[in-house]
Design a protein around this motif. Structure first.
Motif: not given
Length: 414
Positions: A13-29, A132-141
């Motif tokens: 129950v306590d997983l903080k998964q975001q929606s890809i639609e709410t995530l601003p465009v960013q550059t990731w490694d 916990a390691a700092g990964v951003t986790f989203v729901r998105g296809t």
């Protein structure tokens, strides 16, 4: 990496998964598509190395997954290394014996350390560790990967006009190959087999793992694995060793197993199916899959065929491939040269239990009921062959030393 042992209910129950639609465009490694064992363990590894990682999955967690739920010694070693074994043990069911039945019901008892964890819980544990390691986790296809020169890729998502940019993309989408093929990966999309499973709630106490090599399922097997008190993962899987193989008829074989195999019949007499029967394809034979890397994109896990053709085990193999992929990507990002991703298959071959070169020579032992019965009889009467068979299940021995005439002949005088 410290131990983290949440309760099972908290895990779900306590997983903080975001929606890809709410995530601003960013550059990731790195952007990783698919948050199963391969994708999540790669995300954890890369984040621990200091990289900005976006982990995506098409489903909201927790989500059900068709799987036997059994963790091999290799999978348990990785969970220990990443500080997740205690949490998996707390959420799962531990057994100390596996019973394997040949088509004629010759029984082989194999002691060992076996652990089952429902995939929805295991994947949740891995995703929590990634967060916990700092990964951003989203729901998105992830729907398309577009190359932007040699140094960047853009990932477009099915959910609206969403787009994210990364220096590297990792694909771990299991049996779903559309994205991989659009990205120039996986030239051979034919499935290696299929499996079905359901959960059965029953009063029949079964303290051990059950494998049944029924005639109607060869080359493959049915299983009954305890996962919780009075709850069992029951299913069957079958490999297609030839592309001309007829339809597997797994649903029919599964119901025949429930009615004809004595333990399964008794299990159902004292219980009921708690979930519908669900199926999934299996992909093995990574040596023949085709390109695993293209530019700054790399495939891993079952998508590229890491599932064992001997046992159908996929969780541990997927995690092994994910750790390897993460380390290789880290090296490429540090050098600023992604061309070394092309060497991934060569490194994959060096992993424990991942070299399947001898499988073509041994597969006949899995196809013919009389050979399986004969081998089961020899294993029970030869300490030499029994020890090597046990070592195969513990991923410490080459299966060709058991599933071959040379192995059988050696057992006659050892």
């Amino acid at each position: 990496m410290g131990e983290d042992t949440p309760s099972v209910s908290a895990t779900l129950v306590d997983l903080k998964q975001q929606s890809i639609e709410t995530l601003p465009v960013q550059t990731w490694d790195v952007i990783i598509a698919g948050a199963g064992p391969a994708g999540s363990i790669a995300a954890i590894t890369l984040a621990d190395m200091g990289h900005r990682v976006l982990l995506t999955d098409r489903d909201w967690f927790p989500r059900s997954k068709v799987c036997g739920d059994c963790l091999t010694p290799g999978a348990m070693r990785i969970l220990r290394r990443y500080g997740l074994f205690d949490a998996a043990l707390h959420a799962g069911h531990r057994c100390t014996q596996m019973r394997i039945y040949s088509p004629a019901h010759v029984r082989i008892d194999v002691p060992g350390d076996y652990l089952t964890v429902k995939r929805e819980i295991l994947d949740q544990l891995l995703a929590r560790k990634a967060l916990a390691a700092g990964v951003t986790f989203v729901r998105g296809t992830a729907a398309a990967l577009e190359k932007r020169g040699d140094a960047e890729i853009a990932v477009r998502f099915r959910e609206g006009p969403s787009m994210q940019v990364a220096r590297c993309g990792l694909l771990a989408t299991g049996g779903r190959l559309a994205l991989a093929q659009k990205s120039g990966l996986v030239a051979h999309p034919v499935a290696s087999g299929a499996a079905v499973r359901c959960y059965v709630r029953s009063r029949l106490p079964i303290k051990h793992m059950v494998i049944a090599c029924e005639r109607t399922i060869l080359p493959g097997y049915a299983w009954i694995f305890p996962v919780e008190k009075d709850l069992y993962n029951v299913g069957c899987g079958r490999f297609m060793y030839r592309q001309t193989e007829p339809h597997l008829h797994l649903k029919r074989s599964f119901h025949a197993f429930l009615h004809t195999f004595p333990i399964a019949r008794e299990l159902m007499e004292q219980g009921d199916m708690e979930t519908p029967l669900k199926g999934a394809v299996l992909r093995s034979g990574w040596q023949h899959i085709g390109p695993m890397a293209s530019g700054a994109c790399l495939g891993m896990g079952e998508m590229v065929g890491t599932t064992s053709p001997y046992t159908g085990e996929g969780i541990g193999k997927a995690m092994q491939s994910g750790v390897l992929a993460a380390k290789l990507v880290h090296r490429c990002l540090r050098k600023g040269d992604m061309s070394e991703l092309l060497r991934y298959p060569g490194y994959l071959r060096l992993l424990r239990g991942m070299c399947y070169d001898g499988f073509e020579r041994t597969r006949k032992w899995f196809e013919h009921p009389l050979l399986v019965d004969f081998l089961a009889h020899r294993i029970n009467h030869s300490p030499y062959l029994y020890d090597r068979f046990t070592a195969v299940l513990q991923e410490k021995n080459d299966p060709a030393q058991v599933f071959s005439w040379c192995g059988v002949l050696r057992s006659l005088w050892r």
